[in-house]
Write an enzyme that holds these catalytic residues in place. Structure first.
Site, mmCIF file in Angstrom:
data_model
loop_
_atom_site.group_PDB
_atom_site.id
_atom_site.type_symbol
_atom_site.label_atom_id
_atom_site.label_comp_id
_atom_site.label_asym_id
_atom_site.label_seq_id
_atom_site.Cartn_x
_atom_site.Cartn_y
_atom_site.Cartn_z
ATOM 1 N N HIS A 1 0.811 -1.216 0.000
ATOM 2 C CA HIS A 1 0.000 0.000 0.000
ATOM 3 C C HIS A 1 0.847 1.269 0.000
ATOM 4 O O HIS A 1 1.943 1.283 0.553
ATOM 5 C CB HIS A 1 -0.912 0.040 1.233
ATOM 6 C CG HIS A 1 -1.792 -1.154 1.355
ATOM 7 N ND1 HIS A 1 -2.207 -1.630 2.572
ATOM 8 C CD2 HIS A 1 -2.346 -1.970 0.428
ATOM 9 C CE1 HIS A 1 -2.979 -2.697 2.384
ATOM 10 N NE2 HIS A 1 -3.072 -2.918 1.094
ATOM 11 N N ASP B 1 -6.296 -6.049 -1.939
ATOM 12 C CA ASP B 1 -4.952 -6.557 -2.193
ATOM 13 C C ASP B 1 -4.924 -7.551 -3.349
ATOM 14 O O ASP B 1 -3.952 -7.623 -4.089
ATOM 15 C CB ASP B 1 -4.365 -7.160 -0.920
ATOM 16 C CG ASP B 1 -4.099 -6.093 0.134
ATOM 17 O OD1 ASP B 1 -3.985 -4.905 -0.235
ATOM 18 O OD2 ASP B 1 -4.021 -6.434 1.327
ATOM 19 N N TYR C 1 1.398 1.645 14.061
ATOM 20 C CA TYR C 1 2.291 2.480 13.254
ATOM 21 C C TYR C 1 1.815 3.916 13.217
ATOM 22 O O TYR C 1 0.642 4.208 13.172
ATOM 23 C CB TYR C 1 2.516 1.906 11.859
ATOM 24 C CG TYR C 1 1.301 1.736 10.986
ATOM 25 C CD1 TYR C 1 0.999 2.662 10.001
ATOM 26 C CD2 TYR C 1 0.491 0.614 11.111
ATOM 27 C CE1 TYR C 1 -0.091 2.491 9.179
ATOM 28 C CE2 TYR C 1 -0.598 0.430 10.298
ATOM 29 C CZ TYR C 1 -0.889 1.376 9.325
ATOM 30 O OH TYR C 1 -1.981 1.208 8.509
ATOM 31 N N LYS D 1 6.073 6.023 7.621
ATOM 32 C CA LYS D 1 5.502 5.164 8.656
ATOM 33 C C LYS D 1 6.588 4.682 9.609
ATOM 34 O O LYS D 1 7.674 4.283 9.178
ATOM 35 C CB LYS D 1 4.819 3.949 8.020
ATOM 36 C CG LYS D 1 3.644 4.308 7.129
ATOM 37 C CD LYS D 1 3.046 3.094 6.452
ATOM 38 C CE LYS D 1 1.874 3.494 5.566
ATOM 39 N NZ LYS D 1 1.324 2.343 4.843
#
Length: 181
Positions: A62, A168, A131, A71
């Site tokens: 992603h 996905d 995250y 991140k």
């Protein structure tokens, strides 16, 4: 906190100093001053995300084409294989990937700057991931590259078929994906 450099210089693995005894442990997962002064990354985190995945769930790859997110990732329950793919055309490591195990046991963190696609595979029976991101989630900007793209050749440590979301499964090939200039 010690810094472990990866094959892609901008992606950094961090190993916190853990203080433990018979009561348990303590460690500093994030300190803005140390992140900027010791590691040299000046950023502002705006969002914290928490995901839970059962074993063999594979999330990714992603990224956001607008408002790209950096991140700072860590596993707080179980373990994951965390992957960053450089999707910056002007980068000498364009199309290269790195992957590392992050776990509640090893307490490692991975810094992935903006300009990378990100994904992970849950290795344990259950994996919870926290995250921080440097920009907000923008659904219309969200993109996905196929987790098993042959041009990327990511060596996922699968113990069975991956469990994928519809998003996905419908990811684009690396060759046709929108990337950063």
């Amino acid at each position: 906190m010690s810094i472990v450099h990866t094959k892609i210089p901008e992606v950094i693995q961090l190993e916190p100093q853990v203080f433990g005894d018979d009561r348990g442990f303590f460690f500093e997962a994030y300190n803005h001053q140390r992140f900027t002064q010791q590691i040299g990354i000046v950023t502002n985190f705006v969002q914290d995300n928490h995901s839970c995945s059962k074993q063999n769930v594979l999330r990714g790859l992603h990224y956001q084409i607008q408002q790209p997110q950096g991140k700072l990732i860590r596993a707080i329950v179980g373990s994951i294989f965390d992957v960053a793919v450089d999707i910056r055309k002007s980068s000498p490591t364009f199309g290269k990937w790195v992957g590392y195990e992050l776990s509640a046991k090893n307490k490692r963190l991975l810094w992935i700057p903006p300009g990378f696609a990100h994904g992970f595979l849950a290795l344990s029976e259950l994996a919870e991931v926290l995250y921080k991101t440097t920009d907000y989630y923008v659904p219309q900007s969200d993109r996905t590259i196929l987790w098993n793209d042959p041009d990327l050749g990511i060596d996922w440590p699968l113990s069975g078929p991956p469990i994928l979301s519809a998003k996905d499964q419908a990811g684009k090939s690396f060759r046709t994906a929108e990337v950063f200039d």
